[in-house]
Each structure stands twice: as structure tokens, then as C-alpha cells.
Design a protein around this motif. Structure first.
Motif, PDB file in Angstrom:
ATOM      1  N   ILE A 169      36.940   8.807 -41.194  1.00 17.91           N
ATOM      2  CA  ILE A 169      38.095   9.538 -41.705  1.00 17.91           C
ATOM      3  C   ILE A 169      38.599   8.867 -42.987  1.00 17.91           C
ATOM      4  O   ILE A 169      38.379   7.681 -43.221  1.00 17.91           O
ATOM      5  N   TRP A 170      39.301   9.620 -43.801  1.00 16.18           N
ATOM      6  CA  TRP A 170      39.730   9.125 -45.118  1.00 16.18           C
ATOM      7  C   TRP A 170      40.607   7.878 -45.022  1.00 16.18           C
ATOM      8  O   TRP A 170      40.632   7.056 -45.938  1.00 16.18           O
ATOM      9  N   ASP A 171      41.322   7.692 -43.908  1.00 14.34           N
ATOM     10  CA  ASP A 171      42.192   6.527 -43.761  1.00 14.34           C
ATOM     11  C   ASP A 171      41.512   5.401 -42.972  1.00 14.34           C
ATOM     12  O   ASP A 171      42.185   4.567 -42.368  1.00 14.34           O
ATOM     13  N   GLU A 172      40.160   5.392 -42.948  1.00 15.01           N
ATOM     14  CA  GLU A 172      39.348   4.343 -42.336  1.00 15.01           C
ATOM     15  C   GLU A 172      39.274   4.423 -40.808  1.00 15.01           C
ATOM     16  O   GLU A 172      38.709   3.536 -40.175  1.00 15.01           O
ATOM     17  N   ARG A 173      39.855   5.441 -40.195  1.00 14.45           N
ATOM     18  CA  ARG A 173      39.628   5.647 -38.772  1.00 14.45           C
ATOM     19  C   ARG A 173      38.229   6.226 -38.550  1.00 14.45           C
ATOM     20  O   ARG A 173      37.593   6.692 -39.486  1.00 14.45           O
ATOM     21  N   ARG A 174      37.765   6.194 -37.317  1.00 13.26           N
ATOM     22  CA  ARG A 174      36.466   6.762 -36.966  1.00 13.26           C
ATOM     23  C   ARG A 174      36.652   7.827 -35.894  1.00 13.26           C
ATOM     24  O   ARG A 174      37.276   7.568 -34.859  1.00 13.26           O
ATOM     25  N   LEU A 175      36.132   9.008 -36.151  1.00 11.52           N
ATOM     26  CA  LEU A 175      36.148  10.104 -35.187  1.00 11.52           C
ATOM     27  C   LEU A 175      34.742  10.236 -34.604  1.00 11.52           C
ATOM     28  O   LEU A 175      33.775  10.475 -35.342  1.00 11.52           O
ATOM     29  N   VAL A 176      34.603  10.050 -33.296  1.00 17.27           N
ATOM     30  CA  VAL A 176      33.314  10.091 -32.626  1.00 17.27           C
ATOM     31  C   VAL A 176      33.209  11.395 -31.835  1.00 17.27           C
ATOM     32  O   VAL A 176      34.052  11.675 -30.972  1.00 17.27           O
ATOM     33  N   LEU A 177      32.173  12.177 -32.130  1.00 12.19           N
ATOM     34  CA  LEU A 177      31.993  13.481 -31.504  1.00 12.19           C
ATOM     35  C   LEU A 177      30.585  13.596 -30.947  1.00 12.19           C
ATOM     36  O   LEU A 177      29.632  13.081 -31.542  1.00 12.19           O
ATOM     37  N   PRO A 178      30.411  14.262 -29.800  1.00 11.81           N
ATOM     38  CA  PRO A 178      29.053  14.454 -29.264  1.00 11.81           C
ATOM     39  C   PRO A 178      28.243  15.378 -30.159  1.00 11.81           C
ATOM     40  O   PRO A 178      28.797  16.233 -30.870  1.00 11.81           O
ATOM     41  N   LEU A 179      26.938  15.220 -30.121  1.00 11.01           N
ATOM     42  CA  LEU A 179      26.072  16.048 -30.966  1.00 11.01           C
ATOM     43  C   LEU A 179      26.235  17.532 -30.665  1.00 11.01           C
ATOM     44  O   LEU A 179      26.156  18.374 -31.564  1.00 11.01           O
ATOM     45  N   ASN A 180      26.460  17.852 -29.387  1.00  7.66           N
ATOM     46  CA  ASN A 180      26.605  19.265 -29.027  1.00  7.66           C
ATOM     47  C   ASN A 180      27.766  19.940 -29.738  1.00  7.66           C
ATOM     48  O   ASN A 180      27.764  21.161 -29.907  1.00  7.66           O
ATOM     49  N   TYR A 181      28.762  19.162 -30.133  1.00  2.70           N
ATOM     50  CA  TYR A 181      29.917  19.742 -30.817  1.00  2.70           C
ATOM     51  C   TYR A 181      29.484  20.500 -32.066  1.00  2.70           C
ATOM     52  O   TYR A 181      29.982  21.594 -32.355  1.00  2.70           O
ATOM     53  N   PHE A 182      28.536  19.940 -32.810  1.00 10.18           N
ATOM     54  CA  PHE A 182      28.139  20.531 -34.084  1.00 10.18           C
ATOM     55  C   PHE A 182      27.141  21.666 -33.904  1.00 10.18           C
ATOM     56  O   PHE A 182      26.765  22.314 -34.879  1.00 10.18           O
ATOM     57  N   ILE A 183      26.720  21.905 -32.675  1.00 10.97           N
ATOM     58  CA  ILE A 183      25.873  23.051 -32.384  1.00 10.97           C
ATOM     59  C   ILE A 183      26.697  24.201 -31.819  1.00 10.97           C
ATOM     60  O   ILE A 183      26.412  25.369 -32.073  1.00 10.97           O
ATOM     61  N   GLU A 184      27.750  23.869 -31.072  1.00  8.89           N
ATOM     62  CA  GLU A 184      28.486  24.887 -30.317  1.00  8.89           C
ATOM     63  C   GLU A 184      29.802  25.298 -30.960  1.00  8.89           C
ATOM     64  O   GLU A 184      30.303  26.378 -30.660  1.00  8.89           O
TER      65      GLU A 184
END
Length: 360
Positions: free
Chosen positions: A231-246
Motif C-alpha cells: 500500500i502507498w503508506d507502506e502497509r501490506r495487504l495480503v489477499l488469496p489468489l482466488n480473490y483476483f479470479i473471482e
């Protein structure tokens, strides 16, 4: 006690020979490793070779174990141990050799990654092809590493007769086991398949700029099971791979890193639009973030008390357009405050004429 001492003295030549072979093999392996790396180091100094520097950095530690174990395994028949003790020692050396060789193969993958990253740079302006390549290579590297570890562990386990018997028994019930494992790990398997799909169809790539769950950030890492978004403020957003398919998400760099940015300014109806348009042109021409493609100002809305001006500007990538939008917004507001303060939003109050006369 006397019998134990006598037994030890009887086998002392064998023990001494075994220690000599082990120490001699280790010393020989370290000597070979030192000579090889001295040659690589000399070649690196003379030719300024990226490959040699990468080999020195990644393979030094793994080779410090592999070459001595390899030399010991070659000299092992020179020991004069009893058959049972020799088999135990041989099994230990064999397992160590397999593990150190697998470690070296994994480090070779790091060397290959260094060479690719040196040839193709992510920090260039329009790096679409590079991001495609890096996304595929990162996934392939992780897959090959997993296969190396799996094969190495399998070879170690299969070197034991007991494990081989268990494996033979398990093969008879492989059909039932596969069904059970399939139900238990269906989410993991779906994530793995999603990883293959992302790596080769590439809805996202390394260093892509995404807007996900209301957050703006860049793709930092793609693993077998999840994606890390910086993220732009140096945080990290962790998402499962399926998120970007569904689920839907915004990809600002899908086909090109170039992007347009908008700045909205609320003004009074008396604002001189042409003067603001000329000031916008002057602002972007003095900014290093403008890529000289698009610069336009339009009146996009007329509300009850204000006009809405929209400045449309372009930049080479998302980071540059963010900086450019901030500069344009700040300097346009400053221009109106300085040159046309009456054109800023204001509230007009009109009193009835009869009421004014009565008060006078």
C-alpha cells in the motif's frame, strides 16, 4: 572395563583410518571449493562478470558443505569399518549429499534470477513486458524450488527400507487417499490452479498498480497461495489468489504504465476559465512529472452556488500522476487565491429592499 578397553584398542586402527578418511575428505573438498571460487573471483575482477559475482554471493555457503561431503563420499570405501557401521556411515553421508546438492540447486535458481533482474529493469517508465516476464519467472522459480525440495525429501525417505515398504502399502490405497486429500485440500489446490492462471494469463503482474478493497498499492509478491500488495503508506495487504479470479478490482497498469489524472476545483460563477486554463498549462510545463501528452481544463458541472472545473493531466506512471495531481491542485488554488480571490466559492445573501428602507 578391561574388556572394553581391549576391544577399543583392537579397533583403534579402524577408527583412526575412518577419522583420517573423513577429515581428509573434508579438507580435500574445502580445498577444491577454495580453488574454484578463487578462479571465479579472479575472473570476476578481470571481466566484471555479473554471473561470477552472483555465483560468489549465492553459492559460497552451499558449496562449502557440498564439496566436502562429495569428497567424503568418494573416499568412503577406504574406511575399514565393520559392515554394519560402514552402512550407517554411508547412509548418513548419502543423505547429507542429497540435501546439500538440493541446497545448491536452489541457490542456482537465485543466480538465474539475478541475471534476469540485471538484464531487465523494473524501474523503467513503461515496463509492461518486464513485469510480465518477472511474474512468470517468480511463479516458475517457486514451483521449481518446491519440486527440488520434494524430490530431495523423497530420495532421503526412500533410502530407508522401512519407508519403501510403507510407500508400497500406501500405493494400494492411493485411490481412497486421493479422494480424502482432494476434499481436505480443495482450497489449496484451487489457489494453486489460480496461481497458474495468474502467472500465464496475467490479470495482475509484479509491480502492477491496483485498487483493491478501496486501497491503492503495487503488487510486491505473488506466491503459490496469496498476493502481497504494498500500500502507498507502506502497509501490506495480503489477499488469496482466488480473490483476483473471482472478484473485480482495478488494474491501472494492465496494458500500459501511462495514466491520466484528474483534479476537481470548486469555484464561483465569476471565475475566468481561460485564465485558469492558461495557468494549468504553465503549471504542468514546469513539472517533471508531466509526460506532455494530455493537459486540458473543462467546466464539468454547474451547481447551485459553484462551478466545477476539472483539470485532466497525464503522466508516465501512477506514482508520477499522483504527484502531478497534488501539484496542480495546490497551485491552482494558490493562483485563484492570489489573482482572483472573488472567484473562490462564496455564499451570497440578498436582503429584501423594503426591509432595508425600513431600517434606514
Amino acid at each position: 572395563m578391561r574388556e572394553q578397553l581391549t576391544h577399543l584398542l583392537e579397533h583403534f586402527p579402524q577408527i583412526f583410518t575412518t577419522l583420517g578418511v573423513l577429515l581428509g575428505g573434508a579438507a580435500l573438498g574445502l580445498l577444491v571449493k577454495a580453488l574454484l571460487f578463487a578462479l571465479v573471483r579472479a575472473f570476476s575482477r578481470r571481466e566484471d562478470s555479473p554471473l561470477a559475482r552472483s555465483v560468489l554471493r549465492h553459492l559460497r555457503q552451499a558449496s562449502s558443505w557440498f564439496f566436502p561431503v562429495l569428497a567424503i563420499s568418494l573416499l568412503l570405501p577406504l574406511t575399514q569399518l565393520p559392515p554394519r557401521a560402514f552402512e550407517v556411515l554411508r547412509r548418513f553421508v548419502e543423505i547429507t549429499l542429497i540435501l546439500t546438492f538440493a541446497w545448491g540447486l536452489i541457490k542456482v535458481l537465485d543466480v538465474a534470477q539475478d541475471l534476469v533482474q540485471r538484464r531487465y529493469q523494473l524501474d523503467s517508465g513503461d515496463n509492461l513486458r518486464v513485469r510480465k516476464l518477472f511474474t512468470q519467472l517468480q511463479f516458475i522459480k517457486k514451483l521449481v524450488m518446491s519440486l527440488i525440495v520434494l524430490v530431495a525429501v523423497g530420495l532421503v525417505l526412500m533410502s530407508f527400507a522401512t519407508v519403501r515398504k510403507i510407500g508400497t502399502g500406501l500405493l494400494t490405497s492411493a485411490g481412497i487417499a486421493s479422494v480424502i486429500v482432494g476434499f481436505a485440500a480443495q482450497r489449496s489446490i484451487s489457489n494453486l490452479l489460480a496461481g497458474f492462471q495468474i502467472a500465464f494469463t496475467q490479470p495482475i503482474r509484479i509491480d502492477d498498480v491496483l485498487v483493491v478493497e478501496g486501497e491503492w498499492g503495487r503488487v510486491e509478491e505473488i506466491t503459490f497461495t496469496y498476493v502481497v500488495l504494498r500500500i502507498w503508506d507502506e502497509r501490506r495487504l495480503v489477499l488469496p489468489l482466488n480473490y483476483f479470479i473471482e472478484k473485480p478490482f482495478q488494474n491501472w497498469t494492465r496494458n500500459s504504465a501511462q495514466i491520466l489524472g484528474t483534479v476537481h476545483v470548486q469555484t464561483d460563477y465569476t471565475v475566468p476559465v481561460d485564465a485558469v486554463r492558461a495557468e494549468l498549462q504553465r503549471i504542468v510545463e514546469g513539472s517533471p512529472y508531466w509526460d506532455r501528452r494530455v493537459c486540458a481544463l473543462h467546466v464539468t458541472d454547474s451547481k447551485e452556488r459553484t462551478l466545477e472545473l476539472r483539470a485532466l493531466v497525464s503522466a508516465a506512471d501512477a506514482g508520477a500522476v499522483w504527484e502531478l495531481r497534488c501539484i496542480v491542485r495546490e497551485q491552482l488554488v494558490g493562483f485563484l487565491q492570489r489573482e482572483y480571490p472573488g472567484s473562490l466559492p462564496r455564499l451570497r445573501v440578498e436582503e429584501p429592499l423594503g426591509q432595508v428602507k425600513a431600517e434606514s
